[in-house]
Design a protein around this motif. Structure first.
Motif, PDB file in Angstrom:
ATOM      1  N   ASP A  49       0.929  -1.102   0.153  1.00 41.55           N
ATOM      2  CA  ASP A  49      -0.158   0.133   0.062  1.00 41.55           C
ATOM      3  C   ASP A  49       0.900   1.441  -0.098  1.00 41.55           C
ATOM      4  OD1 ASP A  49       0.879  -0.589   2.499  1.00 41.55           O
ATOM      5  OD2 ASP A  49      -1.070  -0.672   3.426  1.00 41.55           O
ATOM      6  N   SER A  50       1.970   1.293   0.716  1.00 47.41           N
ATOM      7  CA  SER A  50       2.782   2.449   0.875  1.00 47.41           C
ATOM      8  C   SER A  50       3.635   2.525  -0.499  1.00 47.41           C
ATOM      9  CB  SER A  50       3.643   2.206   1.934  1.00 47.41           C
ATOM     10  OG  SER A  50       3.344   2.531   3.247  1.00 47.41           O
ATOM     11  N   LYS A  51       4.007   1.446  -1.124  1.00 51.87           N
ATOM     12  CA  LYS A  51       4.608   1.513  -2.363  1.00 51.87           C
ATOM     13  C   LYS A  51       3.505   2.037  -3.495  1.00 51.87           C
ATOM     14  CE  LYS A  51       8.130  -1.960  -1.501  1.00 51.87           C
ATOM     15  NZ  LYS A  51       7.922  -1.931  -0.238  1.00 51.87           N
ATOM     16  N   LEU A  52       2.274   1.476  -3.280  1.00 42.54           N
ATOM     17  CA  LEU A  52       1.350   2.310  -4.401  1.00 42.54           C
ATOM     18  C   LEU A  52       1.161   3.927  -4.152  1.00 42.54           C
ATOM     19  CD1 LEU A  52      -1.342  -0.327  -4.422  1.00 42.54           C
ATOM     20  CD2 LEU A  52      -0.185   0.501  -6.206  1.00 42.54           C
ATOM     21  N   VAL A  53       1.173   4.252  -2.715  1.00 40.90           N
ATOM     22  CA  VAL A  53       1.283   5.700  -2.620  1.00 40.90           C
ATOM     23  C   VAL A  53       2.463   6.374  -3.262  1.00 40.90           C
ATOM     24  CG1 VAL A  53       1.542   7.546  -0.850  1.00 40.90           C
ATOM     25  CG2 VAL A  53      -0.078   5.416  -0.431  1.00 40.90           C
ATOM     26  N   ALA A  54       3.309   5.576  -3.197  1.00 39.43           N
ATOM     27  CA  ALA A  54       4.811   6.310  -3.713  1.00 39.43           C
ATOM     28  C   ALA A  54       4.711   6.224  -5.396  1.00 39.43           C
ATOM     29  CB  ALA A  54       6.031   5.498  -3.399  1.00 39.43           C
ATOM     30  N   SER A  55       4.025   5.244  -6.049  1.00 44.29           N
ATOM     31  CA  SER A  55       3.852   5.533  -7.426  1.00 44.29           C
ATOM     32  C   SER A  55       2.929   6.266  -7.939  1.00 44.29           C
ATOM     33  CB  SER A  55       3.354   3.768  -7.726  1.00 44.29           C
ATOM     34  OG  SER A  55       3.819   3.544  -9.229  1.00 44.29           O
ATOM     35  N   TYR A  56       1.900   6.602  -7.276  1.00 42.96           N
ATOM     36  CA  TYR A  56       0.689   7.516  -7.470  1.00 42.96           C
ATOM     37  C   TYR A  56       1.578   8.780  -7.175  1.00 42.96           C
ATOM     38  CZ  TYR A  56      -3.059   4.548  -8.169  1.00 42.96           C
ATOM     39  OH  TYR A  56      -4.248   3.698  -8.721  1.00 42.96           O
ATOM     40  N   ALA A  57       2.056   9.324  -6.317  1.00 44.68           N
ATOM     41  CA  ALA A  57       2.743  10.471  -6.056  1.00 44.68           C
ATOM     42  C   ALA A  57       3.813  10.760  -6.910  1.00 44.68           C
ATOM     43  CB  ALA A  57       3.546  10.330  -4.660  1.00 44.68           C
ATOM     44  N   ALA A  58       4.485   9.894  -7.319  1.00 46.76           N
ATOM     45  CA  ALA A  58       5.773  10.037  -8.299  1.00 46.76           C
ATOM     46  C   ALA A  58       5.307  10.227  -9.673  1.00 46.76           C
ATOM     47  CB  ALA A  58       6.744   8.804  -8.498  1.00 46.76           C
ATOM     48  N   PHE A  78       8.200   5.650   4.356  1.00 47.68           N
ATOM     49  CA  PHE A  78       8.260   5.683   2.984  1.00 47.68           C
ATOM     50  C   PHE A  78       7.158   6.427   2.454  1.00 47.68           C
ATOM     51  CE2 PHE A  78       7.680   3.588  -1.051  1.00 47.68           C
ATOM     52  CZ  PHE A  78       8.905   3.869  -1.647  1.00 47.68           C
ATOM     53  N   ALA A  79       5.825   6.230   2.891  1.00 47.49           N
ATOM     54  CA  ALA A  79       4.626   6.650   2.402  1.00 47.49           C
ATOM     55  C   ALA A  79       4.656   8.121   2.727  1.00 47.49           C
ATOM     56  CB  ALA A  79       3.574   5.938   2.904  1.00 47.49           C
ATOM     57  N   PHE A  80       5.059   8.517   4.060  1.00 44.07           N
ATOM     58  CA  PHE A  80       5.190   9.963   4.449  1.00 44.07           C
ATOM     59  C   PHE A  80       5.993  10.729   3.686  1.00 44.07           C
ATOM     60  CE2 PHE A  80       2.876   8.640   8.646  1.00 44.07           C
ATOM     61  CZ  PHE A  80       2.213   9.401   8.644  1.00 44.07           C
ATOM     62  N   ASN A  81       7.180  10.229   3.573  1.00 41.94           N
ATOM     63  CA  ASN A  81       8.230  11.017   2.721  1.00 41.94           C
ATOM     64  C   ASN A  81       7.800  11.376   1.365  1.00 41.94           C
ATOM     65  OD1 ASN A  81       9.836  11.034   4.961  1.00 41.94           O
ATOM     66  ND2 ASN A  81      11.147   9.378   4.190  1.00 41.94           N
ATOM     67  N   TRP A  82       6.962  10.276   0.794  1.00 42.26           N
ATOM     68  CA  TRP A  82       6.533  10.782  -0.644  1.00 42.26           C
ATOM     69  C   TRP A  82       5.591  11.649  -0.614  1.00 42.26           C
ATOM     70  CZ3 TRP A  82       8.184  10.122  -5.533  1.00 42.26           C
ATOM     71  CH2 TRP A  82       9.083   9.232  -5.623  1.00 42.26           C
ATOM     72  N   MET A  83       4.660  11.809   0.215  1.00 39.47           N
ATOM     73  CA  MET A  83       3.585  12.734   0.401  1.00 39.47           C
ATOM     74  C   MET A  83       4.052  14.064   0.754  1.00 39.47           C
ATOM     75  SD  MET A  83       0.885  10.987  -0.653  1.00 39.47           S
ATOM     76  CE  MET A  83      -0.217  12.281  -0.532  1.00 39.47           C
ATOM     77  N   ILE A  84       4.995  14.170   1.731  1.00 36.03           N
ATOM     78  CA  ILE A  84       5.674  15.497   2.121  1.00 36.03           C
ATOM     79  C   ILE A  84       6.408  15.848   0.837  1.00 36.03           C
ATOM     80  CG2 ILE A  84       7.527  16.472   3.463  1.00 36.03           C
ATOM     81  CD1 ILE A  84       6.835  14.384   5.396  1.00 36.03           C
ATOM     82  N   SER A  85       7.416  15.113   0.137  1.00 32.99           N
ATOM     83  CA  SER A  85       8.313  15.775  -0.650  1.00 32.99           C
ATOM     84  C   SER A  85       7.206  16.155  -2.307  1.00 32.99           C
ATOM     85  CB  SER A  85       9.344  14.573  -1.158  1.00 32.99           C
ATOM     86  OG  SER A  85       8.556  13.477  -1.718  1.00 32.99           O
ATOM     87  N   SER A  86       6.278  15.028  -2.293  1.00 34.65           N
ATOM     88  CA  SER A  86       5.529  15.275  -3.738  1.00 34.65           C
ATOM     89  C   SER A  86       4.540  16.713  -3.764  1.00 34.65           C
ATOM     90  CB  SER A  86       4.711  14.233  -3.962  1.00 34.65           C
ATOM     91  OG  SER A  86       5.479  13.163  -4.230  1.00 34.65           O
ATOM     92  N   ASN A  87       4.277  16.857  -2.336  1.00 31.03           N
ATOM     93  CA  ASN A  87       3.246  18.166  -2.229  1.00 31.03           C
ATOM     94  C   ASN A  87       4.365  19.319  -2.283  1.00 31.03           C
ATOM     95  OD1 ASN A  87       0.386  17.868  -1.884  1.00 31.03           O
ATOM     96  ND2 ASN A  87       1.031  16.083  -0.499  1.00 31.03           N
ATOM     97  N   ALA A  88       5.513  19.204  -1.802  1.00 27.05           N
ATOM     98  CA  ALA A  88       6.557  20.136  -1.624  1.00 27.05           C
ATOM     99  C   ALA A  88       6.943  20.683  -3.199  1.00 27.05           C
ATOM    100  CB  ALA A  88       7.580  20.065  -1.071  1.00 27.05           C
TER     101      ALA A  88
END
Length: 543
Positions: A49-58, A78-88
């Motif tokens: 699920d976290s890897k899917l979050v990363a893939s959508y965000a990327a 891992f999921a938190f980092n992707w949401m933080i970095s992608s929104n920034a």
């Protein structure tokens, strides 16, 4: 004959998903997600699920990433980092920091070096030095301060938020430095106009055996363009080509155009934009965001509108940065209808988009529209910043809405109030003839009274025939001069005009003679006319 279907293993699915994330393949990501749901696969297995979050965000689909993230019972770092970095990355800084706040309240998950590097980018976007400094304190306590990626992010934050001395102190304390460290400091000095320091660091980089990358070269090129040094700009482009074999690419052209616009060498910016096309390089979002202010500053709505059309013809999406630049350009050119159309069509608006439209209405005397938009902004949960308050206070000044302006001024936090806001309040009071209150504000100021404030006050004295208060201000100015603070041209001219209104010609002559003795010159005004057949005759084929 019976056929058996061979389903991929967990490891194979993880590997495919990681490849989708790296390649930013949204369609394939959705196909894998659909397969997992349709096959009844436990989506939380192996942190799928976290890897899917990363893939959508990327892949840029933050809406799907957001929905999926909030369905996870225990999202990992891992999921938190992707949401933080992608929104920034897309400029949704408040959303980025919201995820960071959620992470901070967790008792089982802890931020890592990648988290802090991403959060610092959000604070850079908000120009929030205060909270960025708090992150510095946190990483120091956790022992991350000498991590190279975190150190570079801190240097970048301090440079871009205006604390160059802290950036240099941190830079000097770093046990190891790389090209990114030096490039951030070079950019910081360039932005501060300290060109010699930029050059010294550049030469130091080469003496350390580090090869400048394209960002470093572009920083040096931008630095020369920003001060209007056309010859220096060309010289550094030539040096980049001869010493390292790099040819000007899109980043280089963006640097040149941005630098010329910032130094208000508008004709050179327009020519650079054309030369970029001649070199076979197509613009991107950064190019048009950097170039559009040139059209606004020069009052060239036809060129600006042509660039707007170019954005659509080239298939560039209008993100919040492009939208804000378009609104600002149309505003400066007096095209309010076009500005509002762009604003209304912008789906995701940040505070800069709201500021541009609020300021647009205020500058053109549509005070009610400006204030209504300000209230709507607050209703939609967008927090006003210093620029927002400046736009609204200016609008109140144009509409002589004294009480409304003072109410809005009182809403500001003390740390938000800058000299520009005080100047607006002074102007507000002076326009409405409340000169005594205006003078009290001047007296109570702990900071140095600036040119704009004195000019607004003296002009108010002239309009409302308060020579007594004007003379009190003269005494204050003379006291400041004795302390080593020079009088400025605008103040002397305004005071001269006050004396002229009252027929005190001897005082007028005294002021004028003082200006001559101190070689104080008043900048002349000028007008510009858009002439596409003269200055821009070579550009029409490219728009």
């Amino acid at each position: 004959m019976k056929f058996s279907i061979c389903l991929p293993s967990v490891d194979e699915l993880v590997l495919i998903l990681e490849k989708c994330t790296k390649a930013k393949r949204l369609i394939q990501c959705k196909q894998i997600h659909g397969f997992l749901l349709g096959s009844g696969f436990e989506i939380n297995t192996a942190s799928m699920d976290s890897k899917l979050v990363a893939s959508y965000a990327a892949s840029g689909d933050l809406r799907s990433a957001h929905l999926l993230f909030h369905q996870i019972q225990s999202p990992n770092i891992f999921a938190f980092n992707w949401m933080i970095s992608s929104n920034a990355f897309i400029g949704a800084y408040d959303d980025s920091l919201s995820y960071f706040s959620s992470l901070q309240v967790s008792s089982t998950i802890y931020p890592n070096t990648y988290t802090f590097s991403s959060v610092l980018k959000a604070y850079v976007g908000l120009n929030d030095l205060k909270n960025g400094s708090k992150i510095h304190s946190t990483v120091r306590k956790l022992g991350f301060v000498f991590d190279l990626s975190v150190g570079n992010a801190l240097i970048d934050m301090y440079c871009k938020c205006g604390n160059l001395s802290f950036a240099r102190q941190l830079f000097d304390e770093m046990p190891t430095r790389d090209v990114a460290s030096l490039t951030s400091m070079i950019c910081g000095y360039s932005n501060a106009g300290q060109l010699n320091q930029s050059i010294l660091l550049f030469e130091k980089m080469k003496s350390m055996g580090l090869q400048p990358n394209d960002f470093t070269w572009n920083a040096m090129i931008t630095a020369h363009a920003r001060v209007g040094d056309c010859e220096g700009t060309v010289r550094w482009i030539t040096r980049m080509t001869t010493e390292q074999g790099l040819v000007p690419d899109l980043k280089t052209w963006n640097a040149v155009i941005s630098g010329f616009v910032q130094s208000q060498r508008l004709e050179e910016a327009l020519r650079a934009f054309q030369d970029m096309f001649n070199a076979g390089v197509n613009p991107n979002h950064v190019t048009v965001t950097a170039f559009l202010p040139a059209c606004g500053l020069a009052g060239l709505p036809l060129i600006g509108k042509a660039v707007h059309g170019l954005i659509y013809r080239m298939g560039l999406s209008v993100n919040i940065f492009v939208a804000s630049a378009l609104i600002d350009m149309y505003s400066k050119c007096g095209r309010l209808m076009e500005a509002r159309i762009v604003f209304d069509k912008t789906r995701v608006k940040n505070v800069a988009s709201w500021n541009a439209m609020i300021g647009c209405y205020g500058k053109h005397g549509m005070v009610d529209s400006s204030l209504n938009l300000f209230e709507r902004m607050k209703d939609e949960g967008v927090e006003a910043n210093e620029v927002t308050f400046l736009c609204v206070l200016s609008a109140c000044g144009h509409g002589s809405l004294v009480e409304k302006g003072l109410d809005i001024y009182k809403q500001m936090r003390p740390e938000e109030v800058k000299e520009e806001h005080r100047a607006c309040v002074l102007d507000l009071l002076c326009r409405s003839g409340r000169m005594e209150e205006a003078y009290e504000i001047v007296k109570e100021m702990k900071m140095e009274v600036t040119d704009s404030m004195i000019g607004a006050f003296l002009n108010g004295c002239k309009v409302h025939e308060r020579e007594d208060l004007a003379k009190r201000m003269v005494v204050k100015m003379e006291a400041e001069e004795e302390q080593g603070k020079k009088k400025k041209g605008a103040c002397l001219v305004a005071m001269s005009n006050v004396f002229a209104v009252n027929g005190e010609w001897e005082q007028v002559e005294k002021m004028r003679n003082e200006m001559k003795e101190k070689r104080v010159l008043k900048k002349p005004g000028f007008s510009s006319v858009e002439n596409c057949n003269h200055l821009f005759k070579d550009h029409q084929n490219y728009y």
